[in-house]
Design an enzyme around this catalytic site. Structure first.
Site, mmCIF file in Angstrom:
data_model
loop_
_atom_site.group_PDB
_atom_site.id
_atom_site.type_symbol
_atom_site.label_atom_id
_atom_site.label_comp_id
_atom_site.label_asym_id
_atom_site.label_seq_id
_atom_site.Cartn_x
_atom_site.Cartn_y
_atom_site.Cartn_z
ATOM 1 N N GLU A 13 74.037 29.700 117.161
ATOM 2 C CA GLU A 13 75.051 30.389 117.957
ATOM 3 C C GLU A 13 76.367 30.579 117.225
ATOM 4 O O GLU A 13 77.202 31.385 117.659
ATOM 5 C CB GLU A 13 75.279 29.616 119.258
ATOM 6 C CG GLU A 13 74.054 29.588 120.162
ATOM 7 C CD GLU A 13 74.170 28.598 121.305
ATOM 8 O OE1 GLU A 13 73.390 28.731 122.268
ATOM 9 O OE2 GLU A 13 75.029 27.691 121.237
ATOM 10 N N ASP A 200 66.315 33.504 129.256
ATOM 11 C CA ASP A 200 65.133 33.262 130.086
ATOM 12 C C ASP A 200 65.538 33.354 131.543
ATOM 13 O O ASP A 200 66.715 33.490 131.870
ATOM 14 C CB ASP A 200 64.519 31.891 129.767
ATOM 15 C CG ASP A 200 65.485 30.754 130.056
ATOM 16 O OD1 ASP A 200 65.548 30.324 131.221
ATOM 17 O OD2 ASP A 200 66.184 30.309 129.119
#
Length: 235
Positions: A13, A200
């Protein structure tokens, strides 16, 4: 806002952001490597906190105490709790709370930390507006939503738990660090915003979806952070 702290839980990230920094100095503290320098024309400190609320809270406090940051941006990925928020989309925090805090026996609301004067920790309005204006430019293929980020030390991959986080806590997405960062920022009186790209749907398919869409989601969140800093540098 002076210097800005940028926190990601995982190396994936923040690695692209660190690679783009200039005039970099590094320092390791509490097992975390802090990269101080210039990023997109702004003084910044970029750091991988590690996963979970304790790591995130410690990381934020170090940024305040040792680097004097005026604001913190938490970038990363999360599971969607709402049908309209799809994989790849981004949630910008309006506020954040910790769903695994339960002190209802003493008349606190679910998620409320005892003796705190707020249930959820608010995001900085200027940073919210900045994220919204920039995301349309840098991620035109996705949608952005304002909402509540709910955090706990658990990966959500259960449909019933997903329903609870939406119904009881009014969550838009679930993850494992944001509310701890927001709480630390609140206590220190600095601005904060949580940016969460959806990897998700936080249900029974979550583990499979996460592996498939993680890189795409991270790309969207990195694009947004970069765009926000570029706009700040011009102001």
């Amino acid at each position: 806002m002076n210097r800005i702290g940028i926190i990601g839980a995982m190396e994936e990230e923040v690695s692209r952001l660190k690679a783009e920094m200039s005039a970099v100095t590094t320092r390791t503290k509490a097992g975390m490597e802090f990269f101080k320098g210039r990023l997109c024309g702004v003084e910044a400190v970029v750091v991988r906190s590690g996963i979970g609320k304790v790591n995130a809270g410690i990381c934020t406090q170090i940024l305040v105490d040792d680097y004097g940051i005026g604001a913190v941006i938490n970038t990363g990925i999360a599971g969607s709790l709402r049908n309209e928020i799809n994989i790849g989309d981004i949630v910008v925090s309006e506020d954040a709370l910790q769903y695994d805090v339960h002190v209802e026996a003493f008349d606190y609301a679910p998620g409320q930390i005892p003796r705190m004067d707020t249930l959820a920790f608010p995001a900085d309005k200027r940073l919210i507006a900045l994220a919204e204006s920039v995301c349309k430019e840098v991620n035109p293929d996705i949608r952005m939503y304002r909402g509540r980020v709910v955090s706990g030390d658990r990966f959500i991959s259960d449909h019933e738990m997903k329903k609870e986080l939406r119904a009881v806590y009014n969550g838009s997405c679930a993850e494992m660090e944001g509310a701890a960062i927001a709480q630390a920022a609140y206590l220190n009186g600095i601005g904060c915003v949580i940016l969460r790209a959806i990897s998700d749907k936080a249900d029974d398919s979550a583990a499979e979806d996460y592996d498939t869409f993680e890189k795409k989601a991270i790309r969207h969140s990195v694009n947004l952070v970069r765009g926000m800093l570029q706009k700040l540098s011009r102001e």
